[in-house]
Design an enzyme around this catalytic site. Structure first.
Site, PDB file in Angstrom:
ATOM      1  N   GLU A  69      -8.701  -1.192  -2.245  1.00 24.76           N
ATOM      2  CA  GLU A  69      -8.955   0.250  -2.420  1.00 24.76           C
ATOM      3  C   GLU A  69     -10.224   0.684  -1.685  1.00 24.76           C
ATOM      4  O   GLU A  69     -10.248   1.746  -1.072  1.00 24.76           O
ATOM      5  CB  GLU A  69      -9.031   0.612  -3.909  1.00 24.76           C
ATOM      6  CG  GLU A  69      -7.739   0.424  -4.685  1.00 24.76           C
ATOM      7  CD  GLU A  69      -6.517   1.031  -4.011  1.00 24.76           C
ATOM      8  OE1 GLU A  69      -6.649   2.087  -3.354  1.00 24.76           O
ATOM      9  OE2 GLU A  69      -5.434   0.432  -4.107  1.00 24.76           O
ATOM     10  N   CYS A  76       0.864  -1.186   0.000  1.00 31.17           N
ATOM     11  CA  CYS A  76       0.000   0.000   0.000  1.00 31.17           C
ATOM     12  C   CYS A  76       0.896   1.230   0.000  1.00 31.17           C
ATOM     13  O   CYS A  76       1.882   1.276   0.740  1.00 31.17           O
ATOM     14  CB  CYS A  76      -0.894  -0.013   1.237  1.00 31.17           C
ATOM     15  SG  CYS A  76      -1.990   1.417   1.340  1.00 31.17           S
ATOM     16  N   HIS A 110     -10.022   1.487   1.957  1.00 31.48           N
ATOM     17  CA  HIS A 110      -9.540   2.825   2.320  1.00 31.48           C
ATOM     18  C   HIS A 110     -10.706   3.768   2.601  1.00 31.48           C
ATOM     19  O   HIS A 110     -10.555   4.749   3.322  1.00 31.48           O
ATOM     20  CB  HIS A 110      -8.688   3.418   1.191  1.00 31.48           C
ATOM     21  CG  HIS A 110      -7.274   2.929   1.160  1.00 31.48           C
ATOM     22  ND1 HIS A 110      -6.366   3.189   2.160  1.00 31.48           N
ATOM     23  CD2 HIS A 110      -6.598   2.191   0.240  1.00 31.48           C
ATOM     24  CE1 HIS A 110      -5.195   2.644   1.855  1.00 31.48           C
ATOM     25  NE2 HIS A 110      -5.308   2.028   0.693  1.00 31.48           N
TER      26      HIS A 110
HETATM   27 NI    NI Z   1      -3.651   1.078  -0.167  1.00 32.36          NI
END
Ligand code: NI
Length: 178
Positions: free
Chosen positions: A143, A100, A146
């Site tokens: 994703e 990440c 997040h």
């Molecule tokens: Ni990430």
């Protein structure tokens, strides 16, 4: 072109629930998307979520191009996904390595659903509805996490499988894929 700073683990914005986008096709959204694109490309990333550049909005981008050095890597079409929703098609989870951009220099083994459907909107407000598997499914789950304040180490079940990329994969080029 505007490459923005990427927030790193520890910054409180990364642990917030992001707000949905209310208005599509706006100049503000276009600027955000361009900055996200430029930032992801500059960092050699496979994906980026808006909170990673400090915007707590439900916007993610991702995409993996063909790379002759990694012929086995699965391609993922470049996608802008807004206000996403994910449903698992099967309960089966598979483990795989993740990195990440907000957790630089590290890799960890993360269980993810192997087969998902995801829906959401493109920048014009048109519906996106895809059913995917494998690496594509993994990238989308990473994703979208997040957007609910979750970083991949929080999904790991064995923290012994978290380590420095340079130690885990000493032959790998450090500039590749975070
Ligand atoms: Ni990430």
């Amino acid at each position: 072109m505007a490459v923005r700073d990427i927030l790193r683990m520890g910054h409180p914005v990364l642990f917030q629930q992001a707000a949905p986008v209310i208005e599509f096709n706006t100049p503000e959204l276009a600027v955000l998307l361009e900055d996200m694109h430029d930032t992801m490309i500059a960092a050699n990333g496979a994906g980026l979520a808006a909170p990673q550049i400090g915007m707590s909005l439900q916007v993610v981008i991702f995409g993996v191009k063909e790379n002759p050095r990694y012929p086995d890597a699965e391609q993922v079409p470049y996608t802008i996904l807004i206000n996403p929703k994910i449903t698992a098609i099967e309960d089966e989870m598979v483990e795989g390595w993740e990195g990440c951009l907000s957790v630089p220099g590290l890799r960890g083994v993360v269980p993810r659903y192997s087969h998902i459907r995801y829906t959401g909107f493109d920048p014009k407000g048109e519906v996106i509805d895809r059913t995917v598997q494998g690496f594509h499914a993994r990238v989308v789950q990473h994703e979208c996490d997040h957007l609910i304040g979750v970083l991949y180490p929080m999904r790991m079940t064995d923290l012994r499988a978290l380590g420095y990329t340079s130690v885990l994969f000493p032959d790998r080029d450090e500039s590749e894929d975070d």
